[in-house]
Design an enzyme around this catalytic site. Structure first.
Site, PDB file in Angstrom:
ATOM      1  N   HIS A 259      -2.064  10.298  -3.533  1.00  0.00           N
ATOM      2  CA  HIS A 259      -2.086  10.463  -2.078  1.00  0.00           C
ATOM      3  C   HIS A 259      -1.146   9.469  -1.411  1.00  0.00           C
ATOM      4  O   HIS A 259      -0.803   8.428  -1.980  1.00  0.00           O
ATOM      5  CB  HIS A 259      -3.507  10.278  -1.540  1.00  0.00           C
TER       6      HIS A 259
ATOM      7  N   HIS B 125       4.075   5.654   1.025  1.00  0.00           N
ATOM      8  CA  HIS B 125       4.357   5.683  -0.418  1.00  0.00           C
ATOM      9  C   HIS B 125       3.191   6.354  -1.131  1.00  0.00           C
ATOM     10  O   HIS B 125       2.113   6.511  -0.533  1.00  0.00           O
ATOM     11  CB  HIS B 125       4.499   4.245  -0.948  1.00  0.00           C
TER      12      HIS B 125
END
Ligand code: 2AM
Length: 175
Positions: free
Chosen positions: A125, A43
Site C-alpha cells: 500500500h 511510496h
C-alpha cells in the site's frame, strides 16, 4: 561513532505520478480526511527494517545488490482505511507476482539479519493520509493509476522539527 538509522526498503513513485496522486486525492477524498502525506513522500514499503546499525545496513545493502528480480507494472486501483493506525491507503487489487517476490525476498533477508518482521501478511500500500481515525468516505471503484517499476530503494526515515522526512539512500535496478 556512526549511529543507527531507521530504514525501510520501498518503491518510490515517479514525480509525475506523485503529482497526479496529490491532485486526485484532493478531489477524491473529503477535506479533513486526515493529514495528507506530502507528494514527495508517497511510496510503497516492501520491508520495514526499524533501527539498523551501520554494519547491518552494509550487510543488507550487499544482499540487496545481489537481487535479480524482474520489473513489473503496478496498477493502483484499490483504496482502503485502517482506522486503528489511522491510515488511508492506495493499493492494488491484484499484486503482481514480481512485487510479492521482491518483498518476500527483502523481508526474508531482513529477518535473517535480525530485523524483526511482522507476522501480518504483506499488504502492499501507499499511505495517502495519516491520523485518519474517524470514518472515511472512500472513492468509488473505477480509478486506476499504473506505473512501471524498474528499481527499489533503501530509505532512511528522519524525524526532526516535528516532521518525518524520507531520504533515499540507494536504489537497485530490477532486471
Ligand atoms: P505505513 O505507511 O503503513 O505507516 C516508513 O515509516 C514506512 O515504513 C511507512 O511506509 C510505514 O508504513 C512503514 N512502517 C513503519 N512501521 C512499520 C512496521 N512496524 N511494520 C511495517 N511497516 C512499517
Amino acid at each position: 561513532m556512526p549511529e543507527s538509522q531507521r530504514l525501510f526498503f520501498a518503491l518510490s513513485l515517479p514525480a509525475r505520478l506523485q503529482r497526479q496522486l496529490v491532485s486526485w486525492r484532493a478531489q477524491a477524498f473529503e477535506e479533513h480526511t486526515g493529514r495528507p502525506v506530502a507528494g514527495a513522500s508517497l511510496h510503497m514499503t516492501l520491508a520495514f527494517l526499524a533501527d539498523v546499525s551501520p554494519e547491518k545496513q552494509q550487510a543488507l545493502m550487499t544482499l540487496a545488490g545481489r537481487i535479480r528480480q524482474p520489473r513489473f507494472t503496478l496498477r493502483l486501483d484499490d483504496a482502503g482505511h485502517w482506522p486503528r493506525p489511522g491510515v488511508v491507503w492506495l493499493g492494488t487489487r491484484q499484486p503482481p507476482r514480481g512485487l510479492i517476490q521482491l518483498a518476500d525476498l527483502l523481508r526474508a533477508q531482513a529477518a535473517r539479519n535480525g530485523c524483526h518482521q511482522s507476522n501480518a501478511p504483506f499488504h502492499p500500500h501507499i499511505t495517502l493520509y495519516r491520523q485518519a481515525t474517524r470514518p472515511v468516505a472512500l472513492p468509488p471503484p473505477g480509478f486506476c493509476w499504473t506505473t512501471d517499476v524498474q528499481e527499489f530503494t533503501l530509505f532512511a526515515s528522519e524525524f526532526s522539527r516535528g516532521r518525518t522526512r524520507y531520504q533515499a539512500l540507494h536504489s537497485w535496478p530490477l532486471v
